[in-house]
Write a protein that holds these residues in place. Structure first.
Motif, PDB file in Angstrom:
ATOM      1  N   ALA A 274       0.827  -1.212   0.000  1.00 24.00           N
ATOM      2  CA  ALA A 274       0.000   0.000   0.000  1.00 24.00           C
ATOM      3  C   ALA A 274       0.858   1.259   0.000  1.00 24.00           C
ATOM      4  O   ALA A 274       0.387   2.340  -0.384  1.00 24.00           O
ATOM      5  CB  ALA A 274      -0.937  -0.007   1.210  1.00 24.00           C
ATOM      6  N   GLN A 275       2.114   1.128   0.423  1.00 25.67           N
ATOM      7  CA  GLN A 275       3.035   2.259   0.458  1.00 25.67           C
ATOM      8  C   GLN A 275       3.945   2.292  -0.770  1.00 25.67           C
ATOM      9  O   GLN A 275       4.823   3.150  -0.867  1.00 25.67           O
ATOM     10  CB  GLN A 275       3.905   2.182   1.724  1.00 25.67           C
ATOM     11  N   ARG A 276       3.758   1.369  -1.689  1.00 27.62           N
ATOM     12  CA  ARG A 276       4.640   1.240  -2.854  1.00 27.62           C
ATOM     13  C   ARG A 276       3.919   1.621  -4.144  1.00 27.62           C
ATOM     14  O   ARG A 276       2.693   1.776  -4.175  1.00 27.62           O
ATOM     15  CB  ARG A 276       5.155  -0.211  -2.971  1.00 27.62           C
ATOM     16  N   ASP A 277       4.692   1.745  -5.203  1.00 25.16           N
ATOM     17  CA  ASP A 277       4.139   1.914  -6.546  1.00 25.16           C
ATOM     18  C   ASP A 277       3.272   0.694  -6.860  1.00 25.16           C
ATOM     19  O   ASP A 277       3.754  -0.445  -6.785  1.00 25.16           O
ATOM     20  CB  ASP A 277       5.295   2.027  -7.539  1.00 25.16           C
ATOM     21  N   PRO A 278       2.009   0.875  -7.201  1.00 19.89           N
ATOM     22  CA  PRO A 278       1.128  -0.287  -7.467  1.00 19.89           C
ATOM     23  C   PRO A 278       1.621  -1.165  -8.609  1.00 19.89           C
ATOM     24  O   PRO A 278       1.229  -2.321  -8.714  1.00 19.89           O
ATOM     25  CB  PRO A 278      -0.224   0.349  -7.780  1.00 19.89           C
TER      26      PRO A 278
END
Length: 212
Positions: free
Chosen positions: A20-24
């Motif tokens: 959720a904190q990363r590039d999808p």
């Protein structure tokens, strides 16, 4: 060890929180390496792609069919993986680039004829019981394996390398645990004949007697 469905579910939740904190478009991939999938002693082996969507599965017949060294297997990018369209050509391209990983045509045909043969888990279980019963009697401490055909045993001195060197005097070849990041233990493989296991037991007892 065989990770339980509960453990893998909790791991999947941690990975989703991180994603959720990363590039999808760049989620954390879980590579499930499963060459020992069929070699278990009563434990349930969960199917990881059904628990965490960003999973790739690797498999080798060299363990399940006792074909050591042949490295014939497969990599599965499940259609349920959201990145499947990108991953499948990447996996295929890597196999072509690293040409040495391609299985010989002869053994690809061997696998076709053997693919439905079950793993001979009963033979491994018999070896495991004979070895663990004897080692426990001689004073060794070990971790009861849920699967595969290795035994994790505590060395009888803090230096596992020194212990394994001493074991060679009795023609016992063990792998020190330091290379696995866990000093003080050693690994044994029991994917040998039952007679070899039985013939090794006096040597394990003599080795233990040296430390008394």
């Amino acid at each position: 060890a065989v990770y339980t469905c509960d453990t893998l579910t909790r791991l999947a939740n941690v990975l989703r929180e991180a994603n959720a904190q990363r590039d999808p478009e760049n989620p954390i991939m879980l590579i499930s390496d499963e060459p020992y999938r069929e070699i278990v002693y009563g434990a349930e082996v969960p199917w990881v792609p059904s628990i965490y969507e960003h999973t790739i599965v690797c498999y080798s017949y060299s363990k399940s069919l006792s074909l050591p060294g042949e490295r014939v297997g497969w990599i599965l990018v499940p259609n349920t993986n959201p990145q499947a369209a990108r991953l499948m050509p990447a996996v295929a391209g890597a196999a072509r680039t690293l040409g040495f990983v391609c299985a010989p045509a002869l053994f690809q045909r061997v696998i076709i004829d053997c693919i439905d043969e079950p793993s001979d888990v009963e033979a491994y279980a018999r070896n495991r019981t004979a070895l663990t019963d004897a080692l426990a009697e001689y004073g060794y401490t070990y971790v009861e394996p849920d699967g595969a055909f290795y035994l994790w045993v505590k060395a009888l001195e803090p230096d596992a390398n020194a212990f394994c060197e001493r074991a060679k005097k009795y023609e016992l070849l063990a792998v020190p645990s330091d290379s696995f990041g866990m000093p003080g233990w050693f690994r044994l493989g029991y994917c040998v004949s039952y007679e070899t296991i039985i013939n090794s037991l006096p040597a394990w007892k003599q080795l233990a007697d040296e430390y008394r």
